[in-house]
Design an enzyme around this catalytic site. Structure first.
Site, PDB file in Angstrom:
ATOM      1  N   HIS A   1       0.829  -1.203   0.000  1.00 62.28           N
ATOM      2  CA  HIS A   1       0.000   0.000   0.000  1.00 62.28           C
ATOM      3  C   HIS A   1       0.864   1.255   0.000  1.00 62.28           C
ATOM      4  O   HIS A   1       0.427   2.320  -0.437  1.00 62.28           O
ATOM      5  CB  HIS A   1      -0.915   0.026   1.230  1.00 62.28           C
ATOM      6  CG  HIS A   1      -2.014  -0.985   1.196  1.00 62.28           C
ATOM      7  ND1 HIS A   1      -1.838  -2.280   1.613  1.00 62.28           N
ATOM      8  CD2 HIS A   1      -3.300  -0.902   0.787  1.00 62.28           C
ATOM      9  CE1 HIS A   1      -2.973  -2.951   1.475  1.00 62.28           C
ATOM     10  NE2 HIS A   1      -3.876  -2.140   0.977  1.00 62.28           N
TER      11      HIS A   1
ATOM     12  N   ASP B   1      -4.466  -6.590  -7.716  1.00 57.55           N
ATOM     13  CA  ASP B   1      -4.722  -5.905  -6.459  1.00 57.55           C
ATOM     14  C   ASP B   1      -4.998  -4.449  -6.814  1.00 57.55           C
ATOM     15  O   ASP B   1      -4.792  -4.015  -7.960  1.00 57.55           O
ATOM     16  CB  ASP B   1      -3.512  -6.034  -5.531  1.00 57.55           C
ATOM     17  CG  ASP B   1      -3.883  -5.893  -4.053  1.00 57.55           C
ATOM     18  OD1 ASP B   1      -4.996  -5.414  -3.756  1.00 57.55           O
ATOM     19  OD2 ASP B   1      -3.050  -6.248  -3.208  1.00 57.55           O
TER      20      ASP B   1
END
Length: 653
Positions: free
Chosen positions: A237, A321
């Site tokens: 992230h 993702d």
């Protein structure tokens, strides 16, 4: 410019009749209902419609024109509907901001599907169970590592079945779970208890059962994060992780659960934004700083097409993702990232552009047009697009998403059904049993546990956050209400960001029993002369310094004291001096009128003898003082009565 193409009557007929032959013709009916010929469906679609099927944005927040700031998108509106229709979107992903209660969620998913009547949407969510859950009224479950500690295949199957039934009742048809990452790095900041185990065989067995539980409910299951995010020390992230192992190691550890899931017929595979130089060391120039970086798996043709599809034989749907994660967004930019992902062989670009208002629609337009240009100029082959759309439509057929032969139940009936299923009493009982059987006793010197307080004894509970303190406190009081323990006085303190204070000393002085919840994402003790240095008490080290200070003070004063590891069981290595230690594999507490996970209550139940901890470690716990040494080994756990190690368990049915 995107031009809307209306499906012909002939195309609509294809949605309800069975035609034999062709690459995409389903080989079997879905629950005895007619199937479709995928080739003819694709032949009737424009390029715009095909590209739309490959894009899956989120509408986590939305700002209507003329209104203030963006807020959680919880009610369907014409603006979002217009975007779904205009770009022929194949799916959307929901987040906690979108699913605040059961009836609201059913209404929202119903509205989303009505915006795409010709080709119903994938409506997706990350409902892994454990610490990654989105439903604010659903059953949260103890999580994967807890299942690894319990070592029961039927618990994994029940987990999948519970999640699948709840999501399906809400109108959600894709779950982005389970994670089958093999967590063999104690410093992993993003996977941890989201993994079943450090053992690829145990991960495989429990992952397959979770998949079966989901798919038996006709819920699309997704394994992630291919080729494996378990041995990383960077959260994708925020940065770009690298796994430097050679091919042999990767094939014997990381890839094993994915291959087993493929062999078991998993519906969907999610990629990892992780560099794997053993499979692809192609270099790109980062848009962030101009430095050369290795291509991550998500954008690698050698990983997605070469390894996953050709070598491992996977022909299902591949989804990235989230492409807004900084590992991708910072280095590649949104347009190039989506084009590269599709070129690599993925079928669906997840969260390709931020769109939270009509003014921000231009982000999606830019990505859409970049993909279209890449197809038109031959950078992306039309054949590849057709193959991706075929896989998407085949999956929608197989899971009944395109089934028009039966009339959908009225909205009020769907709401009534969801209210009966989501967060049901039956599901709550099952999750509590799983959590109790997963609780793992790691240390119990001098028979510290179970606590046996007398009436009005004082119990001090401490945890980093208020919701955890509330879960600990409420759980103790509920045991007293059920007459499983005598009525006690409970005092409490949350300690996030704090140093050890006079208030903490006073509370320990007054207490007969002390329970502290440890929440450490990544061990960071200061080691000096072969021991943890407790002289450093700055607020930056509160996660280890505060609970150690409580432990030392309680030990000095002879208080009955126990450490409950809430997040990663690896953090118990910070508390070697504690006489009693247990791991519960989940940190969510009590808020908004409900327990957010059953793990803390299960830990309290074990501490006071209302249940027996039966879990054994699904990972190794290294020493923080000597990281090369194991403090507790895989399979370790104590019997609370005898104090002897439990027999290491295999996976039971």
């Amino acid at each position: 410019m995107i031009i809307r193409k209306t499906f012909t009557a002939g195309f609509a007929i294809l949605l309800i009749i069975s035609l034999l032959g062709g690459h995409g013709a389903a080989k079997e009916s879905v629950k005895g209902k007619p199937v479709m010929n995928i080739d003819e469906m694709i032949a009737s679609m424009s390029l715009d419609e095909k590209i739309g099927q490959m894009l899956m944005p989120d509408f986590r927040n939305w700002q209507k024109q003329g209104e203030g700031k963006a807020t959680g998108f919880i009610e369907m509106n014409s603006e979002v509907a217009s975007i779904i229709e205009k770009y022929h979107l194949g799916g959307v992903i929901l987040f906690a901001e979108n699913v605040v209660d059961t009836e609201q969620t059913v209404r929202l998913t119903d509205g989303l599907q009505k915006a795409s009547p010709d080709l119903p949407l994938f409506i997706t969510i990350d409902q892994e169970g454990g610490i990654v859950t989105r439903l604010q009224t659903g059953t949260n479950l103890p999580g994967n590592m807890a299942l690894g500690a319990a070592r029961k295949e039927n618990y994994a199957y029940q987990t999948g079945a519970i999640i699948g039934s709840e999501l399906l009742s809400l109108g959600i048809n894709v779950n982005f779970g389970p994670s089958v990452d093999v967590n063999n790095n104690p410093s992993n900041p993003v996977i941890g208890v989201r993994s079943f185990s450090s053992d690829p065989s145990l991960v495989s067995k429990l992952g397959i059962q979770t998949i079966k539980g989901l798919q038996r409910q006709n819920m699309i299951a997704t394994t992630k994060h291919f080729p494996g995010h378990g041995d990383t020390a960077v959260d994708s992230h925020y940065g770009l992780p690298l796994v430097a192992h050679d091919k042999e190691r990767l094939r014997t550890i990381e890839l094993v659960p994915f291959q087993k899931a493929i062999d078991a017929g998993v519906d969907m595979m999610m990629t990892a934004h992780v560099q794997f130089p053993a499979f692809d060391d192609t270099m790109y120039t980062s848009k962030k700083d101009g430095q050369k970086i290795m291509v991550p798996a998500t954008l690698s043709d050698k990983v997605i097409t070469g390894l996953l599809r050709e070598e491992m034989g996977y022909d299902g749907v591949v989804v990235t993702d989230a492409l807004n994660m900084l590992a991708i967004a910072d280095n590649f930019g949104q347009e190039e990232a989506v084009v590269l992902a599709i070129k690599s062989g993925v079928d669906i670009a997840l969260m390709p552009a931020q769109v939270n208002s009509l003014d921000m629609e231009k982000n999606l337009t830019s990505v859409f047009n970049a993909v279209k240009s890449a197809v038109e100029n031959g950078e992306i082959l039309l054949e590849q697009v057709n193959n991706s759309v075929a896989r998407i439509l085949e999956l929608k057929v197989r899971r009944g998403i395109l089934d028009k032969s039966a009339t959908a139940p009225p909205l009020d009936k769907k709401i009534k059904r969801a209210l009966q299923v989501v967060g049901s009493v039956e599901h709550s009982k099952k999750e509590r049993k799983m959590a109790e059987d997963a609780t793992t006793l790691l240390k119990n010197e001098e028979r510290t546990l179970p606590f046996k307080p007398r009436k009005n004894d004082k119990v001090l509970v401490l945890a980093p956050f208020d919701d955890q303190v509330e879960s600990l406190t409420r759980s103790i009081r509920e045991l007293a209400d059920k007459k499983k323990i005598k009525r006690v006085q409970v005092t409490s303190m949350s300690y996030s960001g704090k140093t050890f204070t006079d208030e903490a000393v006073r509370l320990i002085n007054e207490a007969d029993y002390v329970i502290i919840g440890s929440y450490i994402v990544k061990n960071d003790p200061v080691v000096k002369d072969g021991a943890i240095d407790d002289s450093i008490q700055d607020a930056k080290r509160w996660a280890t310094a505060f609970p150690r200070a409580v432990m030392n003070d309680a030990n000095k004063k002879g208080k009955a004291f126990v450490v409950m590891s809430l997040r990663n069981p690896y953090d118990v290595a910070n508390f070697e001096e504690a006489k009693a230690v247990l791991a519960v594999y989940g940190y969510k507490g009590y808020s908004n009128g409900r327990y957010r996970q059953p793990n803390i209550p299960a830990g309290i139940s074990a501490i006071f003898g209302a249940s027996k901890p039966r879990g054994t470690l699904p990972i190794d716990i290294p020493s923080v003082i000597n990281p090369s040494e194991k403090l507790y080994e895989f399979g370790y756990g104590l019997d609370v009565n005898s104090g002897k190690p439990l027999k290491m368990k295999g996976v039971a049915n």
